[in-house]
Design an enzyme around this catalytic site. Structure first.
Site, PDB file in Angstrom:
ATOM      1  CG  ASP A 100      -2.211   0.774   0.939  1.00 31.10           C
ATOM      2  OD1 ASP A 100      -3.272   0.460   1.502  1.00 31.10           O
ATOM      3  OD2 ASP A 100      -2.126   1.735   0.140  1.00 31.10           O
TER       4      ASP A 100
HETATM    5  C1  GLC Z   1      -4.311   4.197  -0.509  1.00 26.76           C
HETATM    6  C2  GLC Z   1      -5.216   3.039  -0.122  1.00 26.76           C
HETATM    7  C3  GLC Z   1      -5.227   1.918  -1.129  1.00 26.76           C
HETATM    8  C4  GLC Z   1      -4.991   2.456  -2.514  1.00 26.76           C
HETATM    9  C5  GLC Z   1      -3.578   2.995  -2.528  1.00 26.76           C
HETATM   10  C6  GLC Z   1      -3.185   3.472  -3.928  1.00 26.76           C
HETATM   11  O1  GLC Z   1      -3.612   4.661   0.614  1.00 26.76           O
HETATM   12  O2  GLC Z   1      -5.001   2.463   1.148  1.00 26.76           O
HETATM   13  O3  GLC Z   1      -6.499   1.268  -1.004  1.00 26.76           O
HETATM   14  O4  GLC Z   1      -5.140   1.425  -3.469  1.00 26.76           O
HETATM   15  O5  GLC Z   1      -3.415   4.044  -1.582  1.00 26.76           O
HETATM   16  O6  GLC Z   1      -3.799   4.643  -4.255  1.00 26.76           O
END
Ligand code: GLC
Length: 727
Positions: free
Chosen positions: A285
């Protein structure tokens, strides 16, 4: 393990290039801001600048894509490039100029639609319709690929039982089976029968694991639970998505029992790869690898990079930990060098599966303009929204609105198109959305409208003027979209006092009030439940929100959706969910039972609740064992004067077991059309496997004994019969 091409590339690539394949960057914005971009985002989310001002600043900024590093082969993928022209331009740099001509992978958060925004997942889950879930994902994949995107960071399948958590909006609610079926349908819809096509996306299931169970409903907070509960209630949806073929998975920000998911070999290797046989790519993440330092399990970025790679994390999304630290580690440590090969090999293999080596510029023949927001896609968005609207209350059949009824609409949420996209629609645009006011004006051009519900207004004359000479007031209440979604936990999920005050003011004028609730999570709305004439749960329904709501309000569509998440009577009840255990003092007249002194024990609206414009009667429930299955059958009669679709639910309870078991657990469901006055018999086959659980030693067991079978229209409104299961 890898194809000849991938093995050959790995044999030629430098450590720096291999690390490059694990490096995912976002477009960094270079603009005329006085503050860093992250601070600017915060300013927009907390309202210090308007969305319009934020958009203006974006429009005047340029995007920096680190093009020299693409040419050098030091970037493997991007998150957030959402248009074909830019994607193909950057792809050309990689394919024609990087040392080994390795194509880029473009990822994006396509959670519930790309440009054609469909209902938030929590809303669409209330359709209990796997075929619909798959179709909307397929549409989203087609739109995403037309914009040059290859991978979506979806589906999110985090079981969520605490409505205080803002990201409950992004998944299919509190039930394990529904999350699993919803997620698997989305994976099938995104990926189709091949990734080597110009209309499919690789799915990245998230957030692995149990991100939906943060202590106190506070986003990113610790998750601490027994292994039995983790295996029984939280892990199955991720496994179902892997079984459906998901080619990527995103470990969650949170820790589980003291170990951050991003650095857990038990999670990312033993369970994911050895036990479940996952061969795809793990994508961290955002910034999660670097955050292992904040978790206190890594002293610095180098240690964080080492820990994450050892645990089985392949792609580093935007933390730069791998980029800054892994080459040095690989030079000195052969194990790191080997793990680096494995991780880079998996990324190259995914690119190969997407057909990017054969045709790195693979996009649909039609232009983006021809695909995005097409009439066909809008029609599907409208259907999905119609099937996501839950009729929570309808006293005296005030709905559907009578022909010619004199109606007024009050409330900013009824007119604000931008609010209809929900919290996770990065590719969507507010102006694409049809608001409830837009749709009502199409029905009745001079429909009366008034704001002054969400914000204080000096006097109420405008409201008085709007509602005079009306029979029914449609009152738009609820949450702004940024009050749910990521980093949007709320410690109080009641409606603001001003909204309750306005609601009661209108009621006091002697008007019938139909509340249309726009929200991204269950809300504690006891005042509305007690005093409103009708309540329509409208969530955040996407581009066709207004049309779908008008279709239901004016009776063109008979609502059929049912809640996949419990609505509490008060915030203090959270977490509240239907599949709870009995406790030793489950309730009754005695003082000494499991309850609160100051709030009811029961939820406001239970799991599976949802009314229709017709009525159904259940009868003649039967259950019998046949081999390793339990056969369940039940009659359902449409006793009203309108055709309708009914979601028939089957729950099970093991009456005596070695560990405590839920008082009810969803075992199966079906949605069937029943014409007015018709009776149908519904049959289910419940494999005994579905009755199993994990014992003290974490063995999965299915036990002989007494089981109670329930069937009905909601978890509380059911018939029951007992069965003796022989093993
Ligand atoms: C965010 C979210 C995740 C998302 C990622 C990319 O912090 O937790 O669900 O896919 O960043 O944008």
């Amino acid at each position: 393990m890898f194809s000849e091409r991938v093995q050959s590339l790995l044999s030629q690539m430098s450590f720096a290039e291999k690390v490059g394949q694990l490096r995912q960057c976002g477009p960094s914005l270079v603009g005329a801001f006085e503050v860093p971009f992250g601070e600017l985002l915060d300013m927009m989310f907390d309202g210090r600048i308007s969305e319009a001002e934020f958009g203006r600043l974006m429009a005047t900024s340029s995007q920096d894509y680190r093009e020299d590093e693409i040419r050098a082969g030091l970037i493997g993928s991007f998150n957030g490039v959402g248009n074909r022209e830019t994607a193909l331009r950057l792809q050309k740099l990689a394919v024609e100029e990087s040392p080994h001509r390795i194509p880029l992978l473009f990822g994006y958060d396509i959670i519930h639609g790309f440009r054609t925004v469909t209902p938030i997942p929590l809303a669409e889950s209330c359709a209990w319709d796997q075929e619909l879930w798959q179709r909307t994902a397929c549409m989203a994949a087609c739109e995403g690929r037309s914009a040059g995107i290859h991978l979506t960071f979806a589906p999110m399948v985090d079981v969520a039982k605490d409505a205080r958590w803002g990201r409950v909006s992004e998944g299919a609610g509190e039930d394990t089976l529904l999350q699993a079926l919803h997620g698997a349908a989305k994976v099938r819809g995104f990926q189709g029968d091949s990734l080597n096509r110009p209309d499919t996306l690789a799915a990245c299931v998230k957030h692995f694991a149990a991100y939906g169970a943060p202590e106190a409903g506070k986003d990113y907070n610790r998750v601490d639970m027994s292994p039995q509960r983790l295996y029984e209630e939280y892990l199955p949806p991720y496994e179902a998505c892997i079984e459906a073929g998901a080619r990527a998975i995103m470990p969650a920000f949170n820790e589980i029992n003291g170990v951050p998911c991003s650095s857990s070999p038990r999670l990312l290797r033993s369970l994911l790869r050895e036990e479940w046989g996952f061969t795809g790519v793990t994508v961290s993440d955002a910034n999660a690898i670097a955050e292992l330092v904040n978790h206190g399990v890594a002293a610095d970025k180098a240690a964080a990079a080492y820990l994450a790679l050892q645990a089985g994390m392949d792609i580093d999304m935007t933390s730069e930990s791998y980029h800054e630290e892994l080459v040095g580690l690989a030079v000195t440590d052969p194990v790191t060098a080997r793990l680096l090969d494995e991780a880079a090999g998996r990324v190259l293999a995914l690119k190969e599966e997407l057909g990017l080596f054969a045709n790195p510029y693979l996009v649909p023949e039609q232009s983006e303009a021809d695909i995005l927001l097409s009439a066909e896609n809008r029609a599907l968005a409208r259907e999905a929204a119609q099937k996501s609207i839950v009729l929570l209350k309808n006293d005296d059949g005030i709905l559907p609105l009578a022909k010619g009824a004199r109606v007024a609409l009050l409330g900013e949420l009824g007119a604000d198109r931008g609010e209809m996209t929900g919290a996770w629609a990065i590719g969507g645009r507010g102006d694409d959305c049809v608001s409830l006011l837009d749709a009502m004006q199409e029905e009745e051009p001079d429909v009366r409208y008034c704001s002054g519900i969400m914000e204080e207004v000096q006097d109420l004359a405008s409201i008085d003027e709007a509602i005079q000479e009306t029979d029914v007031v449609i009152l738009a209440l609820g949450e702004m979209k940024n009050q749910s979604g990521e980093a949007a936990s709320r410690a109080d999920i009641t409606l603001p006092a001003l909204q309750i005050e306005r609601f009661r003011y209108v009621k006091a004028q002697g008007k019938k009030v139909v509340v249309v609730l726009f929200n991204g999570r269950p809300l504690a709305i006891p005042e509305l439940a007690a005093e409103a004439d009708a309540i329509v749960e409208a969530w955040h329904l996407g581009v066709e929100a207004g049309h779908a709501l008008a279709d239901v309000l004016f009776g063109r569509v008979n609502p059929s959706a049912k809640l996949t998440t419990t609505f509490p009577s008060s915030t203090g009840q959270c977490p509240i969910y239907y599949a709870h255990t009995s406790t030793g003092r489950p309730g009754g007249r005695s003082k000494f039972t499991s309850k609160y002194l100051d709030t009811p024990l029961e939820p406001l609206y239970c799991f599976g609740h949802g009314l229709s414009y017709t009525t159904y009667r259940y009868a003649n429930l039967q259950a019998a064992q046949q081999g390793n299955d339990i056969l369940v059958s039940v009659d359902i009669e449409n006793t009203g004067d309108r055709d309708g679709e009914e979601i028939v639910q089957v729950y099970v309870r093991q009456l005596t077991a070695a560990r405590t078991r839920p008082v009810k657990k969803l075992a199966d469901f079906t949605k069937l059309f029943i014409a007015a006055g018709v009776q149908k018999r519904c049959n289910f086959v419940i494999p005994a496997e579905k009755l199993g659980y994990y014992d003290e030693e974490l063995n999965f067991v299915v036990e002989a004994g007494e089981y109670r079978i329930f069937a009905g229209t909601s978890v509380e409104n059911v018939l029951a019969t007992d069965i003796e299961l022989q093993i």
